[in-house]
Design a protein around this motif. Sequence first.
Motif, PDB file in Angstrom:
ATOM      1  N   GLY A  93       0.810  -1.216   0.000  1.00 41.01           N
ATOM      2  CA  GLY A  93       0.000   0.000   0.000  1.00 41.01           C
ATOM      3  C   GLY A  93       0.839   1.259   0.000  1.00 41.01           C
ATOM      4  O   GLY A  93       0.540   2.225  -0.712  1.00 41.01           O
ATOM      5  N   MET A  94       1.925   1.275   0.793  1.00 44.59           N
ATOM      6  CA  MET A  94       2.763   2.460   0.829  1.00 44.59           C
ATOM      7  C   MET A  94       3.560   2.624  -0.459  1.00 44.59           C
ATOM      8  O   MET A  94       3.765   3.749  -0.931  1.00 44.59           O
ATOM      9  CB  MET A  94       3.704   2.421   2.041  1.00 44.59           C
ATOM     10  N   LEU A  95       3.993   1.528  -1.045  1.00 41.14           N
ATOM     11  CA  LEU A  95       4.682   1.607  -2.338  1.00 41.14           C
ATOM     12  C   LEU A  95       3.746   2.147  -3.418  1.00 41.14           C
ATOM     13  O   LEU A  95       4.142   2.977  -4.248  1.00 41.14           O
ATOM     14  CB  LEU A  95       5.221   0.227  -2.727  1.00 41.14           C
ATOM     15  N   VAL A  96       2.509   1.706  -3.408  1.00 46.48           N
ATOM     16  CA  VAL A  96       1.529   2.224  -4.359  1.00 46.48           C
ATOM     17  C   VAL A  96       1.293   3.709  -4.129  1.00 46.48           C
ATOM     18  O   VAL A  96       1.250   4.514  -5.065  1.00 46.48           O
ATOM     19  CB  VAL A  96       0.208   1.429  -4.254  1.00 46.48           C
ATOM     20  N   ALA A  97       1.144   4.088  -2.860  1.00 41.71           N
ATOM     21  CA  ALA A  97       0.821   5.480  -2.530  1.00 41.71           C
ATOM     22  C   ALA A  97       1.944   6.444  -2.874  1.00 41.71           C
ATOM     23  O   ALA A  97       1.699   7.559  -3.342  1.00 41.71           O
ATOM     24  CB  ALA A  97       0.488   5.586  -1.038  1.00 41.71           C
ATOM     25  N   VAL A 105       3.582  -0.350 -12.767  1.00 40.00           N
ATOM     26  CA  VAL A 105       4.010  -1.725 -13.046  1.00 40.00           C
ATOM     27  C   VAL A 105       2.982  -2.710 -12.483  1.00 40.00           C
ATOM     28  O   VAL A 105       2.585  -3.674 -13.157  1.00 40.00           O
ATOM     29  CB  VAL A 105       5.406  -2.006 -12.447  1.00 40.00           C
ATOM     30  N   ALA A 106       2.567  -2.476 -11.248  1.00 43.47           N
ATOM     31  CA  ALA A 106       1.592  -3.374 -10.618  1.00 43.47           C
ATOM     32  C   ALA A 106       0.293  -3.419 -11.402  1.00 43.47           C
ATOM     33  O   ALA A 106      -0.290  -4.493 -11.614  1.00 43.47           O
ATOM     34  CB  ALA A 106       1.326  -2.923  -9.177  1.00 43.47           C
ATOM     35  N   ARG A 107      -0.171  -2.268 -11.856  1.00 45.58           N
ATOM     36  CA  ARG A 107      -1.442  -2.219 -12.588  1.00 45.58           C
ATOM     37  C   ARG A 107      -1.334  -2.959 -13.929  1.00 45.58           C
ATOM     38  O   ARG A 107      -2.257  -3.672 -14.327  1.00 45.58           O
ATOM     39  CB  ARG A 107      -1.864  -0.768 -12.800  1.00 45.58           C
ATOM     40  N   TYR A 108      -0.197  -2.811 -14.593  1.00 45.62           N
ATOM     41  CA  TYR A 108      -0.014  -3.521 -15.862  1.00 45.62           C
ATOM     42  C   TYR A 108      -0.013  -5.033 -15.639  1.00 45.62           C
ATOM     43  O   TYR A 108      -0.671  -5.783 -16.356  1.00 45.62           O
ATOM     44  CB  TYR A 108       1.295  -3.095 -16.536  1.00 45.62           C
ATOM     45  N   GLY A 110      -1.327  -6.676 -13.171  1.00 44.12           N
ATOM     46  CA  GLY A 110      -2.671  -7.098 -12.778  1.00 44.12           C
ATOM     47  C   GLY A 110      -3.597  -7.260 -13.965  1.00 44.12           C
ATOM     48  O   GLY A 110      -4.370  -8.228 -14.040  1.00 44.12           O
ATOM     49  N   ARG A 111      -3.528  -6.328 -14.908  1.00 44.01           N
ATOM     50  CA  ARG A 111      -4.377  -6.424 -16.096  1.00 44.01           C
ATOM     51  C   ARG A 111      -3.944  -7.571 -16.996  1.00 44.01           C
ATOM     52  O   ARG A 111      -4.761  -8.357 -17.478  1.00 44.01           O
ATOM     53  CB  ARG A 111      -4.321  -5.106 -16.874  1.00 44.01           C
ATOM     54  N   TYR A 112      -2.627  -7.679 -17.210  1.00 47.97           N
ATOM     55  CA  TYR A 112      -2.097  -8.697 -18.121  1.00 47.97           C
ATOM     56  C   TYR A 112      -2.385 -10.107 -17.599  1.00 47.97           C
ATOM     57  O   TYR A 112      -2.703 -11.015 -18.362  1.00 47.97           O
ATOM     58  CB  TYR A 112      -0.595  -8.486 -18.287  1.00 47.97           C
ATOM     59  N   SER A 113      -2.287 -10.274 -16.292  1.00 49.59           N
ATOM     60  CA  SER A 113      -2.424 -11.600 -15.698  1.00 49.59           C
ATOM     61  C   SER A 113      -3.856 -12.119 -15.725  1.00 49.59           C
ATOM     62  O   SER A 113      -4.086 -13.314 -15.485  1.00 49.59           O
ATOM     63  CB  SER A 113      -1.911 -11.585 -14.253  1.00 49.59           C
ATOM     64  N   LYS A 114      -4.807 -11.261 -16.008  1.00 51.55           N
ATOM     65  CA  LYS A 114      -6.191 -11.737 -16.105  1.00 51.55           C
ATOM     66  C   LYS A 114      -6.389 -12.641 -17.320  1.00 51.55           C
ATOM     67  O   LYS A 114      -7.322 -13.450 -17.350  1.00 51.55           O
ATOM     68  CB  LYS A 114      -7.154 -10.541 -16.165  1.00 51.55           C
ATOM     69  N   VAL A 203      -4.016  -2.951  -9.602  1.00 48.48           N
ATOM     70  CA  VAL A 203      -2.831  -2.669  -8.795  1.00 48.48           C
ATOM     71  C   VAL A 203      -2.745  -3.593  -7.588  1.00 48.48           C
ATOM     72  O   VAL A 203      -1.659  -3.859  -7.055  1.00 48.48           O
ATOM     73  CB  VAL A 203      -2.824  -1.184  -8.361  1.00 48.48           C
ATOM     74  N   TRP A 204      -3.895  -4.143  -7.173  1.00 50.97           N
ATOM     75  CA  TRP A 204      -3.937  -5.042  -6.001  1.00 50.97           C
ATOM     76  C   TRP A 204      -3.833  -6.505  -6.411  1.00 50.97           C
ATOM     77  O   TRP A 204      -4.330  -7.374  -5.698  1.00 50.97           O
ATOM     78  CB  TRP A 204      -5.241  -4.830  -5.222  1.00 50.97           C
TER      79      TRP A 204
END
Length: 239
Positions: A93-97, A105-108, A110-114, A203-204
């Motif tokens: 959470g703090m890294l995201v914030a 990177v996290a959001r990409y 998360g989307r790709y892994s779906k 991102v999560w």
Amino acid sequence: MKKLISFSRHVDRVWLEFTLSSVAHGASKTILNQKLEHLLESFIATVENRRKARNLLVSIWAIRENTKYQKFDCDALDLYLRDEQSTMSLQWGMLVARKPFFAAVARYIGRYSKLNDCFKYAQVNKRMCELFGETESTSRATRAVLKTMQELGALVKNDDGSMSIAAKVSEQDKWRVNWMLKALLLSDNQESREFHEVQQDPVWFPFQLSINESEIDTHLFEVHQQGNSLYLFLKQDVE
């Protein structure tokens, strides 16, 4: 405007945990830097690389002077001090914030892994170069973020060099989940967003966030029904 990368090298989970614990127990920035220098001497040989790691760790966990963020930062420390156990949710959470590049990177991923079971560094780097510019700094930061995600246990490296998402972590503490939702709004500089979109944002990707509408923290958010959707509005922190 050029997007800020601000992720010069990877950081180990042990270093992140040490930094959080030190700040939560009252270490000033001066003391924190001294403690981190002593810790990192056992892991990093060169002065310059220790400086990069130390500066990154301080920038992630030291309480910010900007009053807009102080309550959010202190809330994270309070959540940690309840049981002095930093689960991955606090670190993530703090890294995201605080680190938009990490969040991107996290959001990409998360989307790709779906749609895909695994991915390679080159695929992530290509997307980050599109967003942040095709430079060595972008490529280096992408490697650093992916390595940090592995250190946190969110990613696993496969024998062929590709990476996969590790088993999801179930975060059921409603106070931590509410804090994570606020982290995302602050990261994206948004004042409001639809509740389920924030909860399920890519991102999560390492988490299963367990929270329902009745558990939304009204000290952090104002809640408004708009049509069939529930929206969270950040409350202004009161000094």
